[in-house]
Write an enzyme that holds these catalytic residues in place. Structure first.
Site, PDB file in Angstrom:
ATOM      1  N   CYS A   1       3.811   2.230   9.767  1.00 49.39           N
ATOM      2  CA  CYS A   1       3.631   3.402   8.906  1.00 49.39           C
ATOM      3  C   CYS A   1       3.429   4.581   9.846  1.00 49.39           C
ATOM      4  O   CYS A   1       2.687   4.463  10.839  1.00 49.39           O
ATOM      5  CB  CYS A   1       2.413   3.207   8.002  1.00 49.39           C
ATOM      6  SG  CYS A   1       2.029   4.694   7.042  1.00 49.39           S
TER       7      CYS A   1
ATOM      8  N   CYS B   1      10.025   7.543   8.037  1.00 48.95           N
ATOM      9  CA  CYS B   1       9.055   6.994   7.092  1.00 48.95           C
ATOM     10  C   CYS B   1       9.456   5.540   6.878  1.00 48.95           C
ATOM     11  O   CYS B   1      10.625   5.261   6.562  1.00 48.95           O
ATOM     12  CB  CYS B   1       9.158   7.780   5.786  1.00 48.95           C
ATOM     13  SG  CYS B   1       8.215   7.095   4.418  1.00 48.95           S
TER      14      CYS B   1
HETATM   15  N1  DGL Z   1       4.956   7.816   5.856  1.00 48.84           N
HETATM   16  C1  DGL Z   1       4.865   6.652   5.028  1.00 48.84           C
HETATM   17  C2  DGL Z   1       5.384   5.418   5.773  1.00 48.84           C
HETATM   18  O1  DGL Z   1       5.664   5.455   6.972  1.00 48.84           O
HETATM   19  C3  DGL Z   1       3.461   6.353   4.541  1.00 48.84           C
HETATM   20  C4  DGL Z   1       2.879   7.311   3.553  1.00 48.84           C
HETATM   21  C5  DGL Z   1       3.384   7.125   2.154  1.00 48.84           C
HETATM   22  O2  DGL Z   1       3.057   6.137   1.485  1.00 48.84           O
HETATM   23  O3  DGL Z   1       4.102   8.017   1.719  1.00 48.84           O
HETATM   24  O4  DGL Z   1       5.524   4.388   5.162  1.00 48.84           O
END
Ligand code: DGL
Length: 277
Positions: A194, A81
């Site tokens: 993301c 993430c």
């Molecule tokens: N998975 C998160 C990232 O890669 C995006 C989703 C979120 O804001 O939790 O930043």
């Protein structure tokens, strides 16, 4: 030849965590590149989205998730993430210490950008947490490769994708509105910072009519993890069959489970693990 203790270490699972199910795009790439590895995935669906949370909150969640992954004997913990990698990587690395190796999704992309786009202008889109932390800019500047980074927070994209709005006129409109922001004018490549964004890669490529290279982080990260495991002699032995991945979520809904198909390529059974009760 590997000693019996390093052999058993190599046979342990790889832990992967994300704020929700978006990190399954990375888990999917990992399972393709490393078919012998057993994955333990944790999606913190109870606290999603991380992109709008404070650094302190994300750090607290990350530490608790690492406790679980350590209890599951993970040899490596991959923070799949961008928001959590930006907010909590250093802290998690210190917290985990020698109990497991900790990797994030930012460093492999930074290295790739430094090697591929020297002297060029690169755009980046991600959550508010990722963009406002400035972590990509700092790390890219440290490479001194003459890369000019232009970043834009695009907070509507992750919830939009999670609600199933991609390859549609609604998503097209939102994507166009963000990408036409002057901050992204004149870029040679765009980093999708993301873990949800691989699902809108084609729409983004269509917007740029293939004049801008669109960088999907999941493949770059998976190749980096594979290289790391081999280098550290931590790769699971070839005879080891990667049966029994586990996919945990902190809050279970049927709709999360149904969405696993779009992120992982096949529907997987989510196990409810209420870390916060
Ligand atoms: N998975 C998160 C990232 O890669 C995006 C989703 C979120 O804001 O939790 O930043």
């Amino acid at each position: 030849m590997a000693s019996s203790s390093s052999f058993s270490l190599a046979a342990r699972p790889v832990g992967v965590f994300d704020s929700g199910i978006g990190g399954l795009t990375v888990a999917r790439a990992l399972s393709r590149v490393l078919p012998h590895e057993r994955l333990i995935y944790f999606g913190d669906t109870a606290h999603l989205p991380y992109g709008d949370k404070s650094t302190a909150a994300i750090q607290a969640y990350a530490v608790k998730i690492c406790d679980l992954l350590l209890r599951q004997q993970c040899k490596v913990i991959l923070i799949a993430c961008n928001s959590a990698s930006a907010a909590a990587y250093e802290l998690v690395r210190e917290y985990v210490g020698s109990k497991a190796r900790v990797l994030n999704v930012i460093d492999p992309i930074v290295a790739h950008v430094g090697q591929t786009y020297q002297g060029r202008t690169v755009g980046l889109i991600g959550t508010k947490q990722t963009v406002n932390s400035n972590v990509y800019r700092k790390k890219i500047d440290d490479l001194d490769a003459g890369v000019q980074l232009q970043s834009l927070a695009t907070p509507l994209l992750a919830p939009m994708i999670e609600e199933g709005f991609f390859n549609s006129s609604i998503s097209d409109n939102i994507i166009r509105t963000y990408l036409s922001n002057p901050v992204l004018d004149g870029i040679d490549a765009l980093v999708l910072a993301c873990t949800h964004y691989p699902l809108i890669k084609e729409q983004i490529q269509a917007y740029y009519k293939d004049k801008v290279e669109v960088l999907d982080a999941s493949d770059v990260v998976a190749r980096h993890v594979a290289g790391f495991l081999n280098e550290q002699q931590l790769a699971a032995p070839a005879a080891h069959h990667a049966t029994g991945h586990h996919f945990y979520v902190s809050d279970f809904t049927r709709s999360f489970e149904e969405s696993t198909r779009i992120f992982f390529g096949q529907e997987v059974q989510l196990e409810h693990y209420p870390l916060w009760e």
